[in-house]
Design an enzyme around this catalytic site. Structure first.
Site, PDB file in Angstrom:
ATOM      1  N   HIS A 194       0.813  -1.214   0.000  1.00  0.00           N
ATOM      2  CA  HIS A 194       0.000   0.000   0.000  1.00  0.00           C
ATOM      3  C   HIS A 194       0.849   1.268   0.000  1.00  0.00           C
ATOM      4  O   HIS A 194       0.326   2.374  -0.062  1.00  0.00           O
ATOM      5  CB  HIS A 194      -0.916  -0.013   1.239  1.00  0.00           C
ATOM      6  CG  HIS A 194      -2.019   0.977   1.213  1.00  0.00           C
ATOM      7  ND1 HIS A 194      -1.977   2.175   1.895  1.00  0.00           N
ATOM      8  CD2 HIS A 194      -3.218   0.959   0.595  1.00  0.00           C
ATOM      9  CE1 HIS A 194      -3.102   2.842   1.704  1.00  0.00           C
ATOM     10  NE2 HIS A 194      -3.872   2.131   0.910  1.00  0.00           N
ATOM     11  N   LYS A 196       3.550   4.345  -0.998  1.00  0.00           N
ATOM     12  CA  LYS A 196       3.554   5.275  -2.137  1.00  0.00           C
ATOM     13  C   LYS A 196       4.747   6.220  -1.985  1.00  0.00           C
ATOM     14  O   LYS A 196       4.675   7.203  -1.247  1.00  0.00           O
ATOM     15  CB  LYS A 196       2.257   6.087  -2.171  1.00  0.00           C
ATOM     16  CG  LYS A 196       0.984   5.246  -1.975  1.00  0.00           C
ATOM     17  CD  LYS A 196      -0.039   5.996  -1.144  1.00  0.00           C
ATOM     18  CE  LYS A 196      -1.101   5.115  -0.535  1.00  0.00           C
ATOM     19  NZ  LYS A 196      -1.658   4.068  -1.333  1.00  0.00           N
ATOM     20  N   ASP A 201      17.462   9.369  -8.430  1.00  0.00           N
ATOM     21  CA  ASP A 201      18.923   9.547  -8.468  1.00  0.00           C
ATOM     22  C   ASP A 201      19.578   9.319  -7.113  1.00  0.00           C
ATOM     23  O   ASP A 201      20.671   9.848  -6.855  1.00  0.00           O
ATOM     24  CB  ASP A 201      19.288  10.958  -8.969  1.00  0.00           C
ATOM     25  CG  ASP A 201      18.874  11.190 -10.409  1.00  0.00           C
ATOM     26  OD1 ASP A 201      18.668  10.196 -11.137  1.00  0.00           O
ATOM     27  OD2 ASP A 201      18.733  12.371 -10.801  1.00  0.00           O
ATOM     28  N   HIS A 407      -7.967  12.027   1.234  1.00  0.00           N
ATOM     29  CA  HIS A 407      -7.174  10.800   1.339  1.00  0.00           C
ATOM     30  C   HIS A 407      -5.923  10.995   2.187  1.00  0.00           C
ATOM     31  O   HIS A 407      -5.033  10.134   2.213  1.00  0.00           O
ATOM     32  CB  HIS A 407      -6.792  10.360  -0.086  1.00  0.00           C
ATOM     33  CG  HIS A 407      -6.319   8.961  -0.215  1.00  0.00           C
ATOM     34  ND1 HIS A 407      -5.129   8.635  -0.845  1.00  0.00           N
ATOM     35  CD2 HIS A 407      -6.853   7.784   0.181  1.00  0.00           C
ATOM     36  CE1 HIS A 407      -4.962   7.330  -0.839  1.00  0.00           C
ATOM     37  NE2 HIS A 407      -5.990   6.790  -0.224  1.00  0.00           N
ATOM     38  N   LYS A 409      -3.009  11.252   5.080  1.00  0.00           N
ATOM     39  CA  LYS A 409      -2.576  10.266   6.080  1.00  0.00           C
ATOM     40  C   LYS A 409      -1.405  10.857   6.855  1.00  0.00           C
ATOM     41  O   LYS A 409      -0.250  10.438   6.683  1.00  0.00           O
ATOM     42  CB  LYS A 409      -2.174   8.962   5.400  1.00  0.00           C
ATOM     43  CG  LYS A 409      -3.277   8.415   4.478  1.00  0.00           C
ATOM     44  CD  LYS A 409      -2.835   7.189   3.732  1.00  0.00           C
ATOM     45  CE  LYS A 409      -3.794   6.842   2.614  1.00  0.00           C
ATOM     46  NZ  LYS A 409      -5.195   6.774   2.992  1.00  0.00           N
ATOM     47  N   ASP A 414       2.905  19.085  18.741  1.00  0.00           N
ATOM     48  CA  ASP A 414       3.671  20.283  19.046  1.00  0.00           C
ATOM     49  C   ASP A 414       5.165  20.080  18.805  1.00  0.00           C
ATOM     50  O   ASP A 414       5.938  21.040  18.836  1.00  0.00           O
ATOM     51  CB  ASP A 414       3.428  20.716  20.495  1.00  0.00           C
ATOM     52  CG  ASP A 414       3.542  19.554  21.467  1.00  0.00           C
ATOM     53  OD1 ASP A 414       4.546  19.477  22.201  1.00  0.00           O
ATOM     54  OD2 ASP A 414       2.614  18.719  21.493  1.00  0.00           O
TER      55      ASP A 414
END
Length: 491
Positions: A194, A196, A201, A407, A409, A414
């Site tokens: 899942h 991403k 480089d 979407h 996440k 603080d």
């Protein structure tokens, strides 16, 4: 017969024999002592050789101190920026804005010189993939075209969750020269890949909520971070990619992982570097635990640690929040994060805010759990609030499948900014592959906003916007979230 040796000489000879005998005994005693000492030292050396490596390598054994790899000082001039996708038609009355994910991906592609590694859930970059005729798909289609051209010039590697069949997107890239490996997470862990992120480089990275999906650029609200000119961080993230790449041709998960996958950077020993001229402590976490090589902090442990370190507030923005194993059968309660939030709110009076999405695939049981959290606000001195974020959709936009949702996440306290790739239910931390960037900065050395300050401003913008509605323990769900339907697929 008389001896030829006078009596006096006989006495001398006998004395000499006695003295020689005594000297011989003394010699053998010394030799025995030296031999014994040598034997003892040899035994101690053998014991040390046998026992010390066992203690060092047994990272799972309680009470044994594990020595992590040597940490190098990072002197790279690292630059970081938050990046967002704001769905078409979602307008904020706010000055808070960041570069778009689309433009960020285009910049990374155009600047790539030698390699691009992408870890992704799935690929849906064109109208043909979604059966739509949306003009707003043009950004995804442009990204795909640019990646195809890039694949003919440099090394492009893609690790993707194993699909039922090879998507046309990936076949185009393979035909153009890219290497693609499908990771069968269902077989390996019963979960999915899942995560991403991009590594360019071995110097630049992108990580965040956006899938390789045209809707993630124009029809879904997304948030991520891009870090430029930071080889130390890029090389550490690429170790996670290399683990996926290995699993793309393996039927089993190594235990333990070979040394090339280990890291010296984690929640206890973060990477020390400069981000936008500000002293920072940074590390990358990963899930599930079986994919974490030695030294890598698990994503769940990262989240629990960030919450525990908070002293004033914890702000969370995620699409799904469920204290359950969401996709397991039979259903199972899983309250690790929920308990930690309740604990810091009760024991230290930390302010807790949750901004959760409501859309066509929202599970009604999620809102019941959220109402339970919201009920704490009525208790004396506890400050826990929940808001529901709804992305509006006109009739045309409602026809786009699995779009028009927040979407995001991420979490900000603080002290710390946490930018992840997982929804917050048990499955994502127990058997699903995800990753996160965790940044702790001090703000007294630079006039630039820290990542924590930028992320806090994004949360407060969304929290105070017209798209957010306060959830109370007795809220009528139909009044707050009227978009529920029978769709059940997860972004």
């Amino acid at each position: 017969m008389k001896s030829d040796i006078p009596y006096e000489r006989m006495a001398d000879v006998e004395r000499s024999k006695v003295e020689a005998h005594l000297k011989t005994q003394k010699y053998y005693r010394c030799l025995l002592i030296v031999t014994c000492l040598t034997t003892v030292l040899l035994v101690l050396f053998v014991l040390q050789t046998l026992l010390v490596p066992t203690a060092t390598s047994s990272s799972s054994s309680p009470g044994l101190k594990v020595h992590p790899p040597i940490r190098d000082t990072c002197t790279d001039p690292c630059r970081v920026s938050l990046v967002e996708s704001i769905p078409v038609g979602l307008d904020f009355n706010s000055s808070v804005s960041h570069p778009s994910i689309y433009q960020t991906w285009m910049n990374l592609i155009s600047g790539a010189q030698s390699s691009l590694d992408i870890a992704s859930f799935y690929w849906t970059m064109t109208n043909a993939d979604t059966g739509t005729h949306e003009p707003t798909a043009n950004e995804g289609e442009r990204i795909l075209q640019e990646l195809a051209q890039l694949s003919g010039r440099i090394s492009v590697r893609i690790a993707v969750n194993k699909p039922d069949k090879q998507p046309q997107n990936l076949q185009l890239l393979v035909d153009s020269g890219a290497q693609v490996r499908s990771v069968n997470m269902k077989q390996l862990t019963t979960g999915v890949l899942h995560t991403k992120f991009w590594v360019v480089d071995k110097r630049h990275i992108y990580i965040g909520s956006a899938n390789m999906d045209w809707r993630s650029l124009t029809q879904v609200k997304e948030l991520g971070a891009v870090v430029y000119d930071c080889s130390c961080l890029a090389n550490d993230l690429d170790k996670i990619f290399e683990a996926y790449w290995f699993l793309g041709q393996s039927k089993t998960i190594p235990s333990p992982w070979p040394s090339q996958y280990t890291t010296a950077y984690n929640k206890d020993t973060p990477m020390e570097l400069s981000l936008n001229g500000t002293t920072s402590e940074v590390y990358l976490s990963s899930s599930p635990p079986s994919l974490c090589a030695e030294g890598r902090t698990g994503d769940l442990q990262s989240i629990l640690s960030v919450i525990d370190d908070a002293r004033q507030f914890v702000y969370i923005a995620v699409m799904n929040y469920l204290p359950t194993m969401e996709f397991s059968f039979p259903k199972r309660y899983w309250a690790d994060i929920d308990t930690q939030l309740r604990r810091v709110a009760f024991e230290r009076r930390v302010q807790v805010r949750l901004l959760i999405s409501c859309w066509g695939s929202t599970s009604p049981i999620m809102l019941s759990f959220l109402r339970s959290l919201a009920a704490l606000q009525n208790e004396r001195k506890l400050d826990v609030q929940v808001k529901i974020f709804i992305v509006p959709a006109n009739p045309s936009q409602k026809q786009i499948p699995f779009a028009r949702v927040n979407h995001n996440k991420y979490m900000v306290t603080d002290k710390v900014a946490y930018i992840g790739t997982s929804n917050w239910s048990g499955d994502y931390f127990v058997n699903t592959a995800g990753s996160a960037l965790v940044v702790n900065q001090t703000s007294d050395q630079s006039t630039a906003q820290t990542v924590q300050q930028q992320l806090q401003a994004v949360f407060e913008r969304d929290w105070d916007s017209q798209y957010s509605t306060l959830l109370k323990h007795n809220s009528n769900l139909k009044d707050i979230c009227s978009t529920l339907d029978s769709q059940q697929e997860e972004l």
